[in-house]
Design an enzyme around this catalytic site. Structure first.
Site, PDB file in Angstrom:
ATOM      1  N   ASP A  74     116.652  69.094 -90.728  1.00 56.17           N
ATOM      2  CA  ASP A  74     117.954  69.705 -90.443  1.00 56.17           C
ATOM      3  C   ASP A  74     118.647  69.080 -89.237  1.00 56.17           C
ATOM      4  O   ASP A  74     118.046  68.289 -88.498  1.00 56.17           O
ATOM      5  CB  ASP A  74     117.800  71.229 -90.251  1.00 56.17           C
ATOM      6  CG  ASP A  74     116.576  71.602 -89.416  1.00 56.17           C
ATOM      7  OD1 ASP A  74     116.050  70.733 -88.709  1.00 56.17           O
ATOM      8  OD2 ASP A  74     116.157  72.760 -89.471  1.00 56.17           O
ATOM      9  N   ASN A  90     112.575  84.881 -87.371  1.00 59.40           N
ATOM     10  CA  ASN A  90     113.029  85.686 -88.521  1.00 59.40           C
ATOM     11  C   ASN A  90     112.472  85.151 -89.843  1.00 59.40           C
ATOM     12  O   ASN A  90     112.911  85.546 -90.916  1.00 59.40           O
ATOM     13  CB  ASN A  90     114.565  85.739 -88.572  1.00 59.40           C
ATOM     14  CG  ASN A  90     115.204  84.363 -88.796  1.00 59.40           C
ATOM     15  OD1 ASN A  90     114.508  83.360 -88.928  1.00 59.40           O
ATOM     16  ND2 ASN A  90     116.524  84.325 -88.843  1.00 59.40           N
ATOM     17  N   HIS A  93     112.664  81.981 -90.893  1.00 55.76           N
ATOM     18  CA  HIS A  93     113.355  80.827 -91.501  1.00 55.76           C
ATOM     19  C   HIS A  93     112.474  79.580 -91.465  1.00 55.76           C
ATOM     20  O   HIS A  93     111.633  79.423 -90.577  1.00 55.76           O
ATOM     21  CB  HIS A  93     114.745  80.579 -90.882  1.00 55.76           C
ATOM     22  CG  HIS A  93     114.765  79.974 -89.526  1.00 55.76           C
ATOM     23  ND1 HIS A  93     115.746  80.251 -88.601  1.00 55.76           N
ATOM     24  CD2 HIS A  93     113.961  79.070 -88.902  1.00 55.76           C
ATOM     25  CE1 HIS A  93     115.534  79.548 -87.505  1.00 55.76           C
ATOM     26  NE2 HIS A  93     114.473  78.838 -87.659  1.00 55.76           N
ATOM     27  N   GLU A 139     117.958  80.484 -93.716  1.00 58.29           N
ATOM     28  CA  GLU A 139     117.926  81.806 -93.098  1.00 58.29           C
ATOM     29  C   GLU A 139     117.569  82.871 -94.137  1.00 58.29           C
ATOM     30  O   GLU A 139     117.662  82.626 -95.347  1.00 58.29           O
ATOM     31  CB  GLU A 139     119.304  82.110 -92.486  1.00 58.29           C
ATOM     32  CG  GLU A 139     119.716  81.161 -91.352  1.00 58.29           C
ATOM     33  CD  GLU A 139     119.003  81.442 -90.028  1.00 58.29           C
ATOM     34  OE1 GLU A 139     117.852  81.932 -90.023  1.00 58.29           O
ATOM     35  OE2 GLU A 139     119.608  81.156 -88.966  1.00 58.29           O
TER      36      GLU A 139
HETATM   37  C1  F6R Z   1     113.627  72.670 -86.766  1.00 55.21           C
HETATM   38  C2  F6R Z   1     113.598  73.726 -87.770  1.00 55.21           C
HETATM   39  C3  F6R Z   1     113.419  75.163 -87.409  1.00 55.21           C
HETATM   40  C4  F6R Z   1     112.324  75.366 -86.353  1.00 55.21           C
HETATM   41  C5  F6R Z   1     112.186  76.841 -86.027  1.00 55.21           C
HETATM   42  C6  F6R Z   1     111.173  77.072 -84.921  1.00 55.21           C
HETATM   43  O1  F6R Z   1     113.816  71.417 -87.348  1.00 55.21           O
HETATM   44  O2  F6R Z   1     113.763  73.430 -88.903  1.00 55.21           O
HETATM   45  O3  F6R Z   1     113.079  75.887 -88.569  1.00 55.21           O
HETATM   46  O4  F6R Z   1     111.117  74.867 -86.824  1.00 55.21           O
HETATM   47  O5  F6R Z   1     113.423  77.366 -85.641  1.00 55.21           O
HETATM   48  O6  F6R Z   1     111.634  76.521 -83.733  1.00 55.21           O
HETATM   49  P1  F6R Z   1     110.687  76.405 -82.454  1.00 55.21           P
HETATM   50  O7  F6R Z   1     109.620  75.433 -82.812  1.00 55.21           O
HETATM   51  O8  F6R Z   1     111.578  75.887 -81.372  1.00 55.21           O
HETATM   52  O9  F6R Z   1     110.160  77.770 -82.202  1.00 55.21           O
END
Ligand code: F6R
Length: 244
Positions: free
Chosen positions: A70, A137, A139, A144
């Site tokens: 992403d 959450n 995701h 989401e």
């Molecule tokens: C990042 C991504 C997100 C993160 C998630 C956790 O490329 O796709 O899904 O993996 O938001 O983020 P952290 O590791 O910062 O807790």
């Protein structure tokens, strides 16, 4: 019971090492492997280990191809918090990868067109290992809660929870956090041969419990891993496993 293989580690470093071991094993077997990569705080330790192994010539990325999950929209590609910048600073600048073989969705410009282009790129390949972090959450990528499991690369309005969680990267100023992103869809994630989900910390414990309870719930995107046809490893530290 889930068919997912759960690996509980003592701490963040051990979690990173266990995930790195799987990638190292793949690269030794298949030097031209295709990796799906994530950003955020979770995989930083994994990237550090892979950099060390590359610098000591135990593994090479010369023929490796990568696709990131992403990217934020609404900030320039070279913004200090873009995922393009993150990947270069935390990984690509320190290994022998050919940057032409690295792919990150483009957040600038027409997001529908960018999504279509990235979908076409992904459809030409097969990811061997997809690394995932998890949002508090549930995701994965920026899929989401409520995202249709069948859609491919798409642009998305980030949920308030995600915006709040990510404010720590933007001087804790919600106003500075991008509100929109472009992400691989769940469909693209499920196309990977093997998926490694990494999580550490108590704020991930509920999401990890949900996935290990073998539910499949559109409102908790990570639970889709229970219907993945390939191998899934969930590698977590004790805190993220504390509700199991
Ligand atoms: C990042 C991504 C997100 C993160 C998630 C956790 O490329 O796709 O899904 O993996 O938001 O983020 P952290 O590791 O910062 O807790």
């Amino acid at each position: 019971m889930s068919k997912i293989e759960l690996i509980i580690t003592n701490n963040y470093d051990e979690m990173s090492q266990r995930a790195a071991d799987k990638i190292i094993e793949l690269l030794l077997k298949k030097p031209n492997a295709v990796l799906g990569l994530a950003t955020g705080s979770t995989p930083i330790g994994l990237y550090k280990i892979l950099i060390e192994k590359n610098n000591s010539k135990k593994i090479s990325f010369k023929d490796v191809i990568t696709y990131n999950l992403d990217e934020y929209c609404d900030i320039p590609k070279n913004h200090e918090q873009s995922y393009f910048t993150y990947m270069n600073h935390n990984f690509f600048d320190h290994i022998d990868i050919n940057k032409n073989n690295t792919h990150i969705p483009l957040g600038e410009g027409d997001s529908k067109l960018n999504a279509e282009n990235y979908e076409n790129e992904l459809n030409k390949t097969k990811i061997d290992i997809q690394i995932l972090g998890i949002g508090s959450n549930g995701h994965i990528g920026f899929n989401e809660p409520g995202t249709d499991f069948g859609i491919g690369v798409h642009d998305v309005e980030l949920h308030n929870k995600t915006i709040n969680d990510n404010a720590r990267f933007f001087e804790n100023d919600i106003k500075k956090v991008p509100k929109k992103a472009i992400t691989m869809g769940i469909k693209n994630i499920l196309d990977a041969e093997t998926i490694i989900l990494m999580a550490n910390g108590t704020n991930k414990a509920d999401a990890i419990k949900n996935v290990m309870d073998n539910k499949v719930d559109i409102n908790i995107p990570v639970t889709v891993l229970n219907i993945h046809k390939g191998k899934v490893y969930v590698i977590v530290d004790k805190k993220a496993a504390s509700k199991l």
